[in-house]
Write a protein that holds these residues in place. Structure first.
Motif, PDB file in Angstrom:
ATOM      1  N   ASP A 120      27.296  20.363  92.755  1.00 27.05           N
ATOM      2  CA  ASP A 120      28.609  21.022  92.696  1.00 27.05           C
ATOM      3  C   ASP A 120      28.966  21.527  91.309  1.00 27.05           C
ATOM      4  O   ASP A 120      30.128  21.649  90.961  1.00 27.05           O
ATOM      5  N   PRO A 122      28.966  24.428  88.265  1.00 24.63           N
ATOM      6  CA  PRO A 122      28.828  25.870  88.039  1.00 24.63           C
ATOM      7  C   PRO A 122      27.715  26.199  87.052  1.00 24.63           C
ATOM      8  O   PRO A 122      27.298  27.365  86.960  1.00 24.63           O
ATOM      9  N   TRP A 254      37.244  23.508  86.598  1.00 24.13           N
ATOM     10  CA  TRP A 254      36.403  23.677  87.775  1.00 24.13           C
ATOM     11  C   TRP A 254      36.887  22.763  88.895  1.00 24.13           C
ATOM     12  O   TRP A 254      37.084  21.567  88.700  1.00 24.13           O
ATOM     13  N   ASP A 255      37.103  23.315  90.080  1.00 22.98           N
ATOM     14  CA  ASP A 255      37.509  22.561  91.255  1.00 22.98           C
ATOM     15  C   ASP A 255      36.243  22.170  92.017  1.00 22.98           C
ATOM     16  O   ASP A 255      35.573  23.028  92.594  1.00 22.98           O
ATOM     17  N   ARG A 258      36.467  22.843  96.058  1.00 25.60           N
ATOM     18  CA  ARG A 258      36.412  24.239  96.506  1.00 25.60           C
ATOM     19  C   ARG A 258      35.321  25.045  95.818  1.00 25.60           C
ATOM     20  O   ARG A 258      35.081  26.198  96.174  1.00 25.60           O
ATOM     21  N   ARG A 259      34.693  24.443  94.797  1.00 23.05           N
ATOM     22  CA  ARG A 259      33.621  25.117  94.048  1.00 23.05           C
ATOM     23  C   ARG A 259      34.098  26.436  93.451  1.00 23.05           C
ATOM     24  O   ARG A 259      33.483  27.496  93.643  1.00 23.05           O
ATOM     25  N   ARG A 260      35.203  26.366  92.735  1.00 24.62           N
ATOM     26  CA  ARG A 260      35.723  27.557  92.086  1.00 24.62           C
ATOM     27  C   ARG A 260      36.552  27.153  90.883  1.00 24.62           C
ATOM     28  O   ARG A 260      36.982  26.003  90.769  1.00 24.62           O
ATOM     29  N   PHE A 261      36.793  28.091  89.988  1.00 25.91           N
ATOM     30  CA  PHE A 261      37.612  27.808  88.819  1.00 25.91           C
ATOM     31  C   PHE A 261      39.085  27.897  89.190  1.00 25.91           C
ATOM     32  O   PHE A 261      39.494  28.722  90.006  1.00 25.91           O
ATOM     33  N   THR A 262      39.899  27.020  88.574  1.00 26.49           N
ATOM     34  CA  THR A 262      41.324  26.969  88.852  1.00 26.49           C
ATOM     35  C   THR A 262      42.057  26.403  87.650  1.00 26.49           C
ATOM     36  O   THR A 262      41.472  25.689  86.829  1.00 26.49           O
ATOM     37  N   PRO A 265      42.781  21.773  88.355  1.00 34.35           N
ATOM     38  CA  PRO A 265      41.600  21.158  88.962  1.00 34.35           C
ATOM     39  C   PRO A 265      41.796  19.725  89.426  1.00 34.35           C
ATOM     40  O   PRO A 265      40.949  19.166  90.110  1.00 34.35           O
TER      41      PRO A 265
END
Length: 285
Positions: A120, A122, A254-255, A258-262, A265
């Motif tokens: 998980d 990035p 990094w979340d 959800r596998r995305r930047f936010t 987190p």
């Protein structure tokens, strides 16, 4: 017989996935999950899972700490071989078979550790590239002096031999401590490049200051087992801290779910359990 031990603390979001992967492997005879005082519903999930899967046994260790939970699980395990992983780790589909096959073919080997990457992250490809580079240079596999908690195994006979020498203090690194105990006893640890698992990178969100304290606990573990801390030990922890610090700004936003930047987190996951994660009354010698 192969037993798998999983220390667990507040892992309701990921424990099912880990158990599903392990229970599907024919080479796994028993899964001992040690609940270390979860308060998020993990214990209920484990109880329900054990009712429908005869491989799974749930035990409780009320005194907080990874080493405490590990020891409880290892002591309870009935297998000739005892593997260990974490609740946020996904082992390869042949993981258990690789362990059993190697232990059976190499009776001189007391413990095993494998190759662990991230599922998980990035920037997890950097770790994978590093492993490929080491493999190309012939620096992976063979006798080693350390083990990685989410991806390791030990013979029951070796565990009984070193069990009383292991430390359960909250300020030491449990897997390094166990490896040092095995080394002092003259027992061989091997790294297998075919023993693979993927774990969560969520501990990479730990702040550099706290990560430095964790690295210092590695030196404390060495001296606690009667070894002398050498300059190259200090060089290793400085390098590990610098690598972590360089990546920290990325993981900070990094979340992992959800596998995305936010920008939000969530709370960091400390590595390993620190005093702030422990019950105030949990005293450990």
């Amino acid at each position: 017989m192969l037993s798998v031990v999983i220390p667990v603390l507040n892992e309701s979001q990921c424990i099912r996935r880990t158990l599903d992967r392990l229970s599907a492997q024919d080479a796994v005879d028993e899964i001992v999950v040690v609940d270390n005082g979860s308060t998020d519903g993990t214990r209920d999930i484990l109880g329900a899972y054990a009712l429908t899967n005869p491989k799974v046994t749930v035990v409780d260790e009320p005194v907080r700490g990874v080493a405490r939970a590990r020891n409880t699980g290892f002591d309870r395990a009935r297998g000739e071989f005892i593997a260990r992983t974490d609740a946020d780790t996904i082992v390869d589909s042949d993981w258990a078979e690789v362990i059993r096959r190697h232990f059976t073919a190499h009776p001189e080997t007391a413990a095993l550790t494998g190759i662990t990457t991230y599922f998980d992250s990035p920037v997890g490809f950097f770790l994978e590239f590093g492993y490929r580079l080491q493999a190309r240079r012939g620096r992976l596999g063979g006798r080693v002096g350390n083990m990685h908690g989410p991806n390791m195994a030990i013979r029951a006979t070796a565990w009984k031999q070193v069990r009383d020498a292991t430390a359960t203090r909250p300020d030491i690194v449990d897997d390094l401590d166990l490896a040092l105990c095995l080394t002092k006893a003259g027992l061989a640890i091997e790294q297998l490049t075919t023993m693979r698992a993927r774990t969560s990178a969520r501990r990479r969100r730990t702040s550099p200051a706290k990560w430095w304290r964790f690295q210092q606990s590695g030196l404390r573990t060495i001296t606690n087992q009667g070894y002398t801390v050498l300059p190259y030990h200090r060089l290793i922890i400085v390098g590990a801290w610098a690598t972590h610090t360089a990546q920290w700004p990325i993981y900070r936003f990094w979340d992992f779910e959800r596998r995305r930047f936010t920008l939000h987190p969530g709370r960091e996951r400390l590595y390993p359990l620190t005093s702030s994660d422990r019950a105030p009354s949990a005293g450990e010698p």
